[in-house]
Write a protein that holds these residues in place. Structure first.
Motif, PDB file in Angstrom:
ATOM      1  N   THR A  71      38.139  40.941  20.626  1.00  0.00           N
ATOM      2  CA  THR A  71      39.716  40.639  20.230  1.00  0.00           C
ATOM      3  C   THR A  71      40.338  39.882  20.932  1.00  0.00           C
ATOM      4  OG1 THR A  71      40.357  42.611  21.637  1.00  0.00           O
ATOM      5  CG2 THR A  71      39.632  43.095  19.366  1.00  0.00           C
ATOM      6  N   LEU A  72      39.848  39.491  22.267  1.00  0.00           N
ATOM      7  CA  LEU A  72      40.464  38.306  23.087  1.00  0.00           C
ATOM      8  C   LEU A  72      41.646  39.095  23.659  1.00  0.00           C
ATOM      9  CD1 LEU A  72      39.817  34.752  21.934  1.00  0.00           C
ATOM     10  CD2 LEU A  72      38.638  36.190  23.700  1.00  0.00           C
ATOM     11  N   GLN A  73      41.848  40.667  23.855  1.00  0.00           N
ATOM     12  CA  GLN A  73      42.832  41.158  24.466  1.00  0.00           C
ATOM     13  C   GLN A  73      42.328  41.826  25.623  1.00  0.00           C
ATOM     14  OE1 GLN A  73      43.342  43.778  20.992  1.00  0.00           O
ATOM     15  NE2 GLN A  73      45.319  42.620  20.578  1.00  0.00           N
ATOM     16  N   CYS A  74      43.358  42.154  26.506  1.00  0.00           N
ATOM     17  CA  CYS A  74      43.386  42.906  27.732  1.00  0.00           C
ATOM     18  C   CYS A  74      43.089  44.189  27.519  1.00  0.00           C
ATOM     19  CB  CYS A  74      44.429  42.593  28.642  1.00  0.00           C
ATOM     20  SG  CYS A  74      44.412  43.609  30.181  1.00  0.00           S
ATOM     21  N   ARG A  75      41.874  44.876  28.258  1.00  0.00           N
ATOM     22  CA  ARG A  75      41.656  46.154  27.988  1.00  0.00           C
ATOM     23  C   ARG A  75      42.662  47.153  28.649  1.00  0.00           C
ATOM     24  NH1 ARG A  75      36.879  47.235  25.463  1.00  0.00           N
ATOM     25  NH2 ARG A  75      35.121  45.603  25.656  1.00  0.00           N
ATOM     26  N   ILE A  76      43.162  46.832  29.752  1.00  0.00           N
ATOM     27  CA  ILE A  76      44.469  47.454  30.436  1.00  0.00           C
ATOM     28  C   ILE A  76      45.860  47.092  30.121  1.00  0.00           C
ATOM     29  CG2 ILE A  76      42.564  47.984  32.065  1.00  0.00           C
ATOM     30  CD1 ILE A  76      43.975  45.963  34.047  1.00  0.00           C
ATOM     31  N   HIS A  77      45.871  46.331  29.356  1.00  0.00           N
ATOM     32  CA  HIS A  77      47.327  45.823  28.993  1.00  0.00           C
ATOM     33  C   HIS A  77      48.255  46.972  28.861  1.00  0.00           C
ATOM     34  CE1 HIS A  77      50.969  43.933  26.993  1.00  0.00           C
ATOM     35  NE2 HIS A  77      50.309  42.853  27.479  1.00  0.00           N
ATOM     36  N   GLY A  78      49.371  46.944  29.412  1.00  0.00           N
ATOM     37  CA  GLY A  78      50.359  48.253  29.474  1.00  0.00           C
ATOM     38  C   GLY A  78      50.119  49.204  30.116  1.00  0.00           C
ATOM     39  N   GLY A  79      48.749  49.448  30.699  1.00  0.00           N
ATOM     40  CA  GLY A  79      48.453  50.664  31.321  1.00  0.00           C
ATOM     41  C   GLY A  79      48.817  50.820  32.765  1.00  0.00           C
ATOM     42  N   GLU A  80      48.546  51.740  33.450  1.00  0.00           N
ATOM     43  CA  GLU A  80      49.073  51.791  34.823  1.00  0.00           C
ATOM     44  C   GLU A  80      48.215  50.879  35.918  1.00  0.00           C
ATOM     45  OE1 GLU A  80      47.618  55.399  36.723  1.00  0.00           O
ATOM     46  OE2 GLU A  80      46.084  55.747  35.218  1.00  0.00           O
ATOM     47  N   HIS A  81      46.984  50.299  35.538  1.00  0.00           N
ATOM     48  CA  HIS A  81      46.501  49.367  36.302  1.00  0.00           C
ATOM     49  C   HIS A  81      46.598  47.883  35.916  1.00  0.00           C
ATOM     50  CE1 HIS A  81      44.349  52.639  38.160  1.00  0.00           C
ATOM     51  NE2 HIS A  81      43.991  53.070  37.027  1.00  0.00           N
ATOM     52  N   PHE A  82      47.498  47.854  34.610  1.00  0.00           N
ATOM     53  CA  PHE A  82      47.735  46.269  34.601  1.00  0.00           C
ATOM     54  C   PHE A  82      48.543  45.725  35.578  1.00  0.00           C
ATOM     55  CE2 PHE A  82      50.316  43.374  31.783  1.00  0.00           C
ATOM     56  CZ  PHE A  82      49.153  42.279  31.285  1.00  0.00           C
ATOM     57  N   PRO A  83      48.108  44.288  36.031  1.00  0.00           N
ATOM     58  CA  PRO A  83      48.635  43.527  37.094  1.00  0.00           C
ATOM     59  C   PRO A  83      50.064  43.199  36.923  1.00  0.00           C
ATOM     60  CG  PRO A  83      46.537  43.224  37.146  1.00  0.00           C
ATOM     61  CD  PRO A  83      46.818  43.949  35.662  1.00  0.00           C
ATOM     62  N   GLU A  84      50.883  43.304  37.744  1.00  0.00           N
ATOM     63  CA  GLU A  84      52.385  42.916  37.508  1.00  0.00           C
ATOM     64  C   GLU A  84      52.434  41.511  37.489  1.00  0.00           C
ATOM     65  OE1 GLU A  84      56.853  43.034  39.943  1.00  0.00           O
ATOM     66  OE2 GLU A  84      55.128  43.743  40.787  1.00  0.00           O
ATOM     67  N   GLU A  85      51.582  40.742  38.125  1.00  0.00           N
ATOM     68  CA  GLU A  85      51.535  39.242  37.874  1.00  0.00           C
ATOM     69  C   GLU A  85      51.132  38.972  36.512  1.00  0.00           C
ATOM     70  OE1 GLU A  85      52.002  35.173  39.575  1.00  0.00           O
ATOM     71  OE2 GLU A  85      52.692  37.230  40.379  1.00  0.00           O
ATOM     72  N   CYS A  86      50.277  39.767  35.909  1.00  0.00           N
ATOM     73  CA  CYS A  86      49.815  39.302  34.379  1.00  0.00           C
ATOM     74  C   CYS A  86      50.652  39.544  33.679  1.00  0.00           C
ATOM     75  CB  CYS A  86      48.510  40.181  34.026  1.00  0.00           C
ATOM     76  SG  CYS A  86      47.052  39.912  34.833  1.00  0.00           S
ATOM     77  N   GLY A  87      51.481  40.737  33.923  1.00  0.00           N
ATOM     78  CA  GLY A  87      52.681  40.974  32.860  1.00  0.00           C
ATOM     79  C   GLY A  87      53.859  39.885  33.014  1.00  0.00           C
ATOM     80  N   ALA A  88      53.811  39.348  34.020  1.00  0.00           N
ATOM     81  CA  ALA A  88      55.373  38.175  34.367  1.00  0.00           C
ATOM     82  C   ALA A  88      54.811  37.033  33.765  1.00  0.00           C
ATOM     83  CB  ALA A  88      55.519  38.162  35.702  1.00  0.00           C
ATOM     84  N   TYR A  89      53.460  36.779  33.498  1.00  0.00           N
ATOM     85  CA  TYR A  89      53.146  35.412  32.910  1.00  0.00           C
ATOM     86  C   TYR A  89      53.613  35.207  31.565  1.00  0.00           C
ATOM     87  CZ  TYR A  89      50.455  31.219  32.744  1.00  0.00           C
ATOM     88  OH  TYR A  89      50.246  29.903  32.498  1.00  0.00           O
ATOM     89  N   PRO A  90      54.023  33.963  31.208  1.00  0.00           N
ATOM     90  CA  PRO A  90      54.301  32.750  32.152  1.00  0.00           C
ATOM     91  C   PRO A  90      55.708  32.692  32.276  1.00  0.00           C
ATOM     92  CG  PRO A  90      54.489  32.301  29.766  1.00  0.00           C
ATOM     93  CD  PRO A  90      53.910  33.795  29.639  1.00  0.00           C
ATOM     94  N   ARG A  91      56.359  33.953  32.415  1.00  0.00           N
ATOM     95  CA  ARG A  91      57.698  33.772  32.850  1.00  0.00           C
ATOM     96  C   ARG A  91      57.951  33.180  34.199  1.00  0.00           C
ATOM     97  NH1 ARG A  91      60.827  37.665  35.438  1.00  0.00           N
ATOM     98  NH2 ARG A  91      59.442  39.167  35.144  1.00  0.00           N
ATOM     99  N   HIS A  92      57.283  33.846  35.149  1.00  0.00           N
ATOM    100  CA  HIS A  92      57.418  33.149  36.551  1.00  0.00           C
ATOM    101  C   HIS A  92      57.071  31.740  36.639  1.00  0.00           C
ATOM    102  CE1 HIS A  92      57.006  37.217  38.802  1.00  0.00           C
ATOM    103  NE2 HIS A  92      58.109  37.011  38.412  1.00  0.00           N
ATOM    104  N   THR A  93      56.090  31.137  35.926  1.00  0.00           N
ATOM    105  CA  THR A  93      55.600  30.063  35.621  1.00  0.00           C
ATOM    106  C   THR A  93      56.746  29.277  35.165  1.00  0.00           C
ATOM    107  OG1 THR A  93      53.241  30.455  35.600  1.00  0.00           O
ATOM    108  CG2 THR A  93      53.911  28.302  35.080  1.00  0.00           C
ATOM    109  N   LEU A  94      57.349  29.444  34.098  1.00  0.00           N
ATOM    110  CA  LEU A  94      58.556  28.890  33.514  1.00  0.00           C
ATOM    111  C   LEU A  94      59.826  28.523  34.341  1.00  0.00           C
ATOM    112  CD1 LEU A  94      58.391  30.287  30.076  1.00  0.00           C
ATOM    113  CD2 LEU A  94      57.898  27.686  30.712  1.00  0.00           C
ATOM    114  N   ALA A  95      60.008  29.944  35.127  1.00  0.00           N
ATOM    115  CA  ALA A  95      61.085  29.646  36.031  1.00  0.00           C
ATOM    116  C   ALA A  95      61.062  28.917  37.247  1.00  0.00           C
ATOM    117  CB  ALA A  95      61.282  31.285  36.493  1.00  0.00           C
ATOM    118  N   LEU A  96      59.729  28.755  37.470  1.00  0.00           N
ATOM    119  CA  LEU A  96      59.487  27.551  39.000  1.00  0.00           C
ATOM    120  C   LEU A  96      59.157  26.272  38.212  1.00  0.00           C
ATOM    121  CD1 LEU A  96      56.663  29.798  40.799  1.00  0.00           C
ATOM    122  CD2 LEU A  96      59.186  28.999  41.234  1.00  0.00           C
TER     123      LEU A  96
END
Length: 308
Positions: free
Chosen positions: A133-158
């Motif tokens: 599916t080209l989807q993340c198996r842990i997306h939105g779960g308790e182990h989903f990394p904060e950095e993944c959830g913030a992408y690409p917002r952080h990159t755009l902000a920088l």
């Protein structure tokens, strides 16, 4: 901010070789720019283009969940000899004589067909990326990394180029649909904020002999990873201090998981992907992930139709 992720996963895999023929000029330019920037700063010892740094608490969470095998580490070359520690013939970036490193997610080879390609190719892909599916198996779960959830917002902000834009330039299509962000950098952990929280300092450089060289050749062992996972888990945010108690606890946990790798789906799946790639067999359909990962207990993904 709005992104179109279906069929992409550009931020979850090292796709450079896939679109190399279609974007030779663009790829060459980006690599030269990256190389020149690295010479001016600190280049990583490994070659992972999309390394996702985890926080101390996330490292602890993965260890507690029995998924130490999903994690790896990154060191950097020192910008100058005065800023580094000599280990295994490498001048490793250090703070106060302590080599610094990130903890991130491993990228085993997987048969994937991103960007609308018809035929799958072996590509280094995040351990949690479902090739089908080209989807993340842990997306939105308790182990989903904060950095993944913030992408690409952080990159755009920088005000940096996102992987979405690189994919668009290399292979066409629309990925970054709206680039408006509020500039909020909470959670990015820059500068001294990162120390002990995302950027870890090893208190015993001698313990890294052999590990640094294997990190450079991307041939780390489970014991290598365990040593650095333990230091990360024992670190104190904002300082160079590590807790002996938390270090021993985390090291025991990581080594125990290394000795019994079949208790989680992660390590057996990684070994299977590597075996299939190394045997030189024809690249299988991404659907084989059902046998390699799902049947071993990997979390299923919803598929894109379920998100419409």
């Amino acid at each position: 901010m709005e992104v179109n992720c279906e069929g992409c996963a550009g931020c979850c895999l090292d796709w450079r070789s896939v679109l190399e023929a279609e974007s030779e000029r663009r790829t060459h330019t980006r690599r030269e720019t990256s190389k020149n920037a690295a010479n001016a700063t600190r280049a990583p010892l490994d070659d992972d283009t999309n390394f996702v740094p985890l926080t101390r608490d996330e490292v602890r969470s993965f260890l507690e969940a029995g998924m130490a095998a999903a994690l790896t580490l990154r060191f950097w070359h020192a910008r100058a000899a005065s800023e580094g520690v000599e280990i295994d013939g490498h001048s490793v970036a250090a703070i106060a004589g302590r080599p610094v490193f990130f903890i991130g997610l491993r990228k085993p080879p997987k048969p994937v067909a991103p960007f609308g390609r018809e035929e799958p190719t072996w590509i280094p892909a995040c351990v949690f990326l479902d090739p089908t599916t080209l989807q993340c198996r842990i997306h939105g779960g308790e182990h989903f990394p904060e950095e993944c959830g913030a992408y690409p917002r952080h990159t755009l902000a920088l005000e940096q180029e996102t992987e979405c834009e690189r994919v668009e330039a290399a292979g066409g299509g629309d990925r970054l649909l709206a680039d408006d962000v509020d500039g909020d950098l909470d959670g990015l952990l820059l500068g001294s904020q990162a120390l002990g929280a995302k950027l870890f300092a090893h208190p015993r450089p001698d313990a890294l002999e052999g590990i640094v060289d294997r990190a450079a050749t991307e041939d780390l062992t489970a014991d290598d990873r365990a040593e650095c996972l333990a230091v990360a888990a024992a670190s104190s945010p904002g300082t160079l201090v590590t807790s002996d108690h938390h270090y021993e606890q985390a090291l025991d946990r990581a080594l125990e998981q290394a000795q019994e790798p079949d208790t989680s789906w992660v390590e057996p799946a990684i070994r299977e992907w590597q075996r299939r790639r190394d045997t030189g067999e024809e690249v299988p359909s991404p659907a084989i992930a059902k046998r390699v990962e799902d049947d071993r207990g990997a979390p299923e993904t919803p598929g894109w139709d379920a998100l419409e």
